[in-house]
Design an enzyme around this catalytic site. Sequence first.
Site, PDB file in Angstrom:
ATOM      1  N   ASP A  36       0.805  -1.231   0.000  1.00  0.00           N
ATOM      2  CA  ASP A  36       0.000   0.000   0.000  1.00  0.00           C
ATOM      3  C   ASP A  36       0.837   1.279   0.000  1.00  0.00           C
ATOM      4  O   ASP A  36       0.295   2.374   0.170  1.00  0.00           O
ATOM      5  CB  ASP A  36      -0.914   0.015   1.236  1.00  0.00           C
ATOM      6  CG  ASP A  36      -1.933  -1.099   1.155  1.00  0.00           C
ATOM      7  OD1 ASP A  36      -2.248  -1.537   0.032  1.00  0.00           O
ATOM      8  OD2 ASP A  36      -2.400  -1.544   2.209  1.00  0.00           O
ATOM      9  N   HIS A 239      29.131   5.892  -9.467  1.00  0.00           N
ATOM     10  CA  HIS A 239      27.738   5.937  -8.991  1.00  0.00           C
ATOM     11  C   HIS A 239      27.583   5.277  -7.616  1.00  0.00           C
ATOM     12  O   HIS A 239      26.579   4.632  -7.343  1.00  0.00           O
ATOM     13  CB  HIS A 239      26.799   5.291 -10.015  1.00  0.00           C
ATOM     14  CG  HIS A 239      26.643   6.110 -11.259  1.00  0.00           C
ATOM     15  ND1 HIS A 239      26.131   5.621 -12.436  1.00  0.00           N
ATOM     16  CD2 HIS A 239      26.933   7.410 -11.506  1.00  0.00           C
ATOM     17  CE1 HIS A 239      26.128   6.576 -13.354  1.00  0.00           C
ATOM     18  NE2 HIS A 239      26.611   7.672 -12.818  1.00  0.00           N
ATOM     19  N   ASP A 256      28.682  14.108  -3.642  1.00  0.00           N
ATOM     20  CA  ASP A 256      27.942  14.673  -4.777  1.00  0.00           C
ATOM     21  C   ASP A 256      26.479  14.701  -4.340  1.00  0.00           C
ATOM     22  O   ASP A 256      25.839  13.653  -4.256  1.00  0.00           O
ATOM     23  CB  ASP A 256      28.153  13.784  -6.010  1.00  0.00           C
ATOM     24  CG  ASP A 256      27.494  14.344  -7.270  1.00  0.00           C
ATOM     25  OD1 ASP A 256      26.626  15.224  -7.160  1.00  0.00           O
ATOM     26  OD2 ASP A 256      27.846  13.870  -8.371  1.00  0.00           O
ATOM     27  N   ASP A 267      23.310  20.634  -8.238  1.00  0.00           N
ATOM     28  CA  ASP A 267      24.123  19.421  -8.412  1.00  0.00           C
ATOM     29  C   ASP A 267      25.572  19.779  -8.100  1.00  0.00           C
ATOM     30  O   ASP A 267      26.298  20.242  -8.970  1.00  0.00           O
ATOM     31  CB  ASP A 267      23.946  18.929  -9.864  1.00  0.00           C
ATOM     32  CG  ASP A 267      24.727  17.660 -10.161  1.00  0.00           C
ATOM     33  OD1 ASP A 267      25.291  17.071  -9.228  1.00  0.00           O
ATOM     34  OD2 ASP A 267      24.767  17.277 -11.347  1.00  0.00           O
ATOM     35  N   HIS A 346      34.316  10.423 -17.498  1.00  0.00           N
ATOM     36  CA  HIS A 346      33.005  11.021 -17.779  1.00  0.00           C
ATOM     37  C   HIS A 346      33.201  12.390 -18.438  1.00  0.00           C
ATOM     38  O   HIS A 346      34.319  12.887 -18.532  1.00  0.00           O
ATOM     39  CB  HIS A 346      32.141  11.116 -16.514  1.00  0.00           C
ATOM     40  CG  HIS A 346      32.738  11.924 -15.388  1.00  0.00           C
ATOM     41  ND1 HIS A 346      32.741  13.294 -15.374  1.00  0.00           N
ATOM     42  CD2 HIS A 346      33.340  11.535 -14.233  1.00  0.00           C
ATOM     43  CE1 HIS A 346      33.292  13.715 -14.250  1.00  0.00           C
ATOM     44  NE2 HIS A 346      33.694  12.675 -13.539  1.00  0.00           N
ATOM     45  N   HIS A 350      26.711  18.809 -17.902  1.00  0.00           N
ATOM     46  CA  HIS A 350      25.401  18.527 -18.516  1.00  0.00           C
ATOM     47  C   HIS A 350      24.482  19.704 -18.215  1.00  0.00           C
ATOM     48  O   HIS A 350      24.761  20.494 -17.303  1.00  0.00           O
ATOM     49  CB  HIS A 350      24.811  17.211 -17.965  1.00  0.00           C
ATOM     50  CG  HIS A 350      24.809  17.131 -16.457  1.00  0.00           C
ATOM     51  ND1 HIS A 350      23.856  17.729 -15.678  1.00  0.00           N
ATOM     52  CD2 HIS A 350      25.681  16.553 -15.586  1.00  0.00           C
ATOM     53  CE1 HIS A 350      24.125  17.503 -14.402  1.00  0.00           C
ATOM     54  NE2 HIS A 350      25.238  16.798 -14.308  1.00  0.00           N
ATOM     55  N   HIS A 357      19.870  15.937 -14.848  1.00  0.00           N
ATOM     56  CA  HIS A 357      20.409  15.891 -16.211  1.00  0.00           C
ATOM     57  C   HIS A 357      19.289  16.464 -17.075  1.00  0.00           C
ATOM     58  O   HIS A 357      18.390  15.759 -17.507  1.00  0.00           O
ATOM     59  CB  HIS A 357      20.770  14.463 -16.635  1.00  0.00           C
ATOM     60  CG  HIS A 357      21.992  13.948 -15.933  1.00  0.00           C
ATOM     61  ND1 HIS A 357      22.590  12.760 -16.218  1.00  0.00           N
ATOM     62  CD2 HIS A 357      22.752  14.501 -14.943  1.00  0.00           C
ATOM     63  CE1 HIS A 357      23.653  12.593 -15.444  1.00  0.00           C
ATOM     64  NE2 HIS A 357      23.755  13.629 -14.652  1.00  0.00           N
ATOM     65  N   GLU A 380      32.143  19.780 -13.968  1.00  0.00           N
ATOM     66  CA  GLU A 380      32.475  18.783 -12.969  1.00  0.00           C
ATOM     67  C   GLU A 380      33.599  17.829 -13.376  1.00  0.00           C
ATOM     68  O   GLU A 380      33.404  16.623 -13.434  1.00  0.00           O
ATOM     69  CB  GLU A 380      31.217  17.968 -12.620  1.00  0.00           C
ATOM     70  CG  GLU A 380      30.451  17.413 -13.823  1.00  0.00           C
ATOM     71  CD  GLU A 380      29.242  16.574 -13.380  1.00  0.00           C
ATOM     72  OE1 GLU A 380      29.439  15.656 -12.580  1.00  0.00           O
ATOM     73  OE2 GLU A 380      28.127  16.857 -13.847  1.00  0.00           O
ATOM     74  N   TYR A 384      40.107   9.868 -10.991  1.00  0.00           N
ATOM     75  CA  TYR A 384      39.790   8.703 -10.162  1.00  0.00           C
ATOM     76  C   TYR A 384      40.881   7.664 -10.373  1.00  0.00           C
ATOM     77  O   TYR A 384      40.988   7.100 -11.465  1.00  0.00           O
ATOM     78  CB  TYR A 384      38.422   8.146 -10.555  1.00  0.00           C
ATOM     79  CG  TYR A 384      37.360   9.239 -10.683  1.00  0.00           C
ATOM     80  CD1 TYR A 384      36.651   9.679  -9.565  1.00  0.00           C
ATOM     81  CD2 TYR A 384      37.129   9.865 -11.910  1.00  0.00           C
ATOM     82  CE1 TYR A 384      35.724  10.713  -9.683  1.00  0.00           C
ATOM     83  CE2 TYR A 384      36.204  10.893 -12.037  1.00  0.00           C
ATOM     84  CZ  TYR A 384      35.509  11.316 -10.923  1.00  0.00           C
ATOM     85  OH  TYR A 384      34.597  12.339 -11.039  1.00  0.00           O
ATOM     86  N   ARG A 402      36.376  14.883  -7.405  1.00  0.00           N
ATOM     87  CA  ARG A 402      35.554  15.614  -8.378  1.00  0.00           C
ATOM     88  C   ARG A 402      35.167  16.941  -7.743  1.00  0.00           C
ATOM     89  O   ARG A 402      34.932  16.999  -6.523  1.00  0.00           O
ATOM     90  CB  ARG A 402      34.291  14.812  -8.759  1.00  0.00           C
ATOM     91  CG  ARG A 402      33.380  15.568  -9.737  1.00  0.00           C
ATOM     92  CD  ARG A 402      32.328  14.693 -10.448  1.00  0.00           C
ATOM     93  NE  ARG A 402      31.347  14.114  -9.573  1.00  0.00           N
ATOM     94  CZ  ARG A 402      31.307  12.842  -9.195  1.00  0.00           C
ATOM     95  NH1 ARG A 402      32.230  11.995  -9.620  1.00  0.00           N
ATOM     96  NH2 ARG A 402      30.377  12.389  -8.390  1.00  0.00           N
ATOM     97  N   GLU A 404      32.412  19.963  -8.564  1.00  0.00           N
ATOM     98  CA  GLU A 404      31.272  20.256  -9.453  1.00  0.00           C
ATOM     99  C   GLU A 404      30.543  21.510  -9.014  1.00  0.00           C
ATOM    100  O   GLU A 404      30.099  21.608  -7.867  1.00  0.00           O
ATOM    101  CB  GLU A 404      30.289  19.066  -9.437  1.00  0.00           C
ATOM    102  CG  GLU A 404      29.036  19.314 -10.267  1.00  0.00           C
ATOM    103  CD  GLU A 404      28.147  18.077 -10.407  1.00  0.00           C
ATOM    104  OE1 GLU A 404      28.158  17.221  -9.491  1.00  0.00           O
ATOM    105  OE2 GLU A 404      27.433  17.989 -11.419  1.00  0.00           O
TER     106      GLU A 404
HETATM  107  N1  GLY Z   1      24.911  13.981  -9.717  1.00  0.00           N
HETATM  108  C1  GLY Z   1      24.888  13.518 -11.035  1.00  0.00           C
HETATM  109  C2  GLY Z   1      25.895  14.172 -11.857  1.00  0.00           C
HETATM  110  O1  GLY Z   1      26.806  14.769 -11.336  1.00  0.00           O
HETATM  111  O2  GLY Z   1      25.801  14.190 -13.054  1.00  0.00           O
HETATM  112 MN    MN Z   2      26.726  15.641  -9.388  1.00  0.00          MN
HETATM  113 MN    MN Z   3      26.376  16.594 -12.484  1.00  0.00          MN
END
Ligand code: GLY
Ligand code: MN
Ligand code: MN
Length: 439
Positions: A36, A239, A256, A267, A346, A350, A357, A380, A384, A402, A404
């Site tokens: 539920d 991730h 992050d 973000d 990466h 974005h 995103h 960002e 790594y 990272r 960002e």
């Molecule tokens: N938090 C997702 C990214 O940095 O794209």
């Molecule tokens: Mn991020």
């Molecule tokens: Mn991001």
Amino acid sequence: MDSNEFRRRRQELMNLMGPGSIAVLPAAPERPRNRDTLYPYRQDSDFYYLTGFPEPEAVLVLIPGRDQGQYILFCRERDPACEIWDGPRAGQEGAVRVYGADDAFPISDIDDILPGLIEGREKVYYTMGVDRDFDQRVIGWVNHVRQNARSGARAPGEFVALQHLLHEMRLIKSKAEIAAMRKAAQVSAEAHRRAMQVCRPGMLEYELEAEFQAIFRRYNGSPAYTPIVGGGANACILHYIANDQPLKDGDLVLIDAGAEIDMYAADITRTFPVNGRFNPEQRTIYELVLEAQKAAIAAIAPGRHWNEFHDAATRVLTAGLVELGLLEGPVERALEQETYRRFYMHRTGHWLGMDVHDVGDYKVDGQWRLLEPGMVLTVEPGLYIAPGSEGVDPRWWGIGVRIEDNVLVTRGGCEVLTDDVPKEVEAIEALMAEGRDGG
Ligand code: GLY
Ligand code: MN
Ligand code: MN
């Protein structure tokens, strides 16, 4: 957000659609978690962008030029028995009075009413291919019109993906949207500062995550995506969301996390030492990422293309990695062969907006898109170096960094929306020391 903002957006979309068209757009469905219990409801971004309407089981219809009203909302009827359990509903009266619909009908009547609204229109705009059930329903409504062709009904001949027009609109943020994003950025920055202040060796990653949850809720926000809190080598798992390991003295922690407030996301990523002081290797990698991030931000201005800031970041990172002996030179060859991807896998950013995103094309006619004022993006870069990396001196193993920020393209260049949280080594160490002095 003020109701004029939603009206302006509907009007702009209808101008782009042109006469002889109709747009049909559903609200997000409720999603069961188990038995539920439902997941917290989050309205569909496209639907909300045009309506501001927060309820599920609703369909927006826009019919440019229709004399009896251009904006029609199908929604749930008022139901005192249901409202005792789930809270108030706008009903048809509220859809008109509060949300500005020209007309509103019960969602249960949509199969009877919508074919009549589609009849005589040439083009049907809808979010094609997003929800198979909805695709089927649209075809069903149009077929219904076709079946009445012998009595003179005219069925539309063209289906058009609504996303093209709508997502171009969403890509350029209005003043009100920029204000909302500034708020999400400030709240997120406050939470990152707090995490730096309270972090201590021996804490668990989720205890730091809890600080974000507490601060986001204090502003009626929620996480815009599942936060990543990765201590030590967990930072090298892009991730990582388990967030259940202890934070060790001598390690870095990568966080992050960003808030969604009033449907707009921030973000932010920061990486800092668990004990408050970078060691020499951590500092070296950190400063290289920071230099890359600054070079990337410097490449953001109207007229620059989408890939320029990514190129700027990869060039700095690659040159630095070659200098440290982590990559084989020369730099030009490493860039050409993309050998840096071993440590930087990466892209550098974005679009950011209602979705983390966010929507919007990155290329136009096969070319990288040119930046325009009102676009918001993330910057960002990261590095790594996974534990056990072959051919890499073990002193670098397990370092993941990272940095960002969220950047608004302005007429004169750009503005960093997230600069309330420090990123210089000295500023981070000073803030963390402040936290340790009982602040
Ligand atoms: N938090 C997702 C990214 O940095 O794209
Ligand atoms: Mn991020
Ligand atoms: Mn991001």
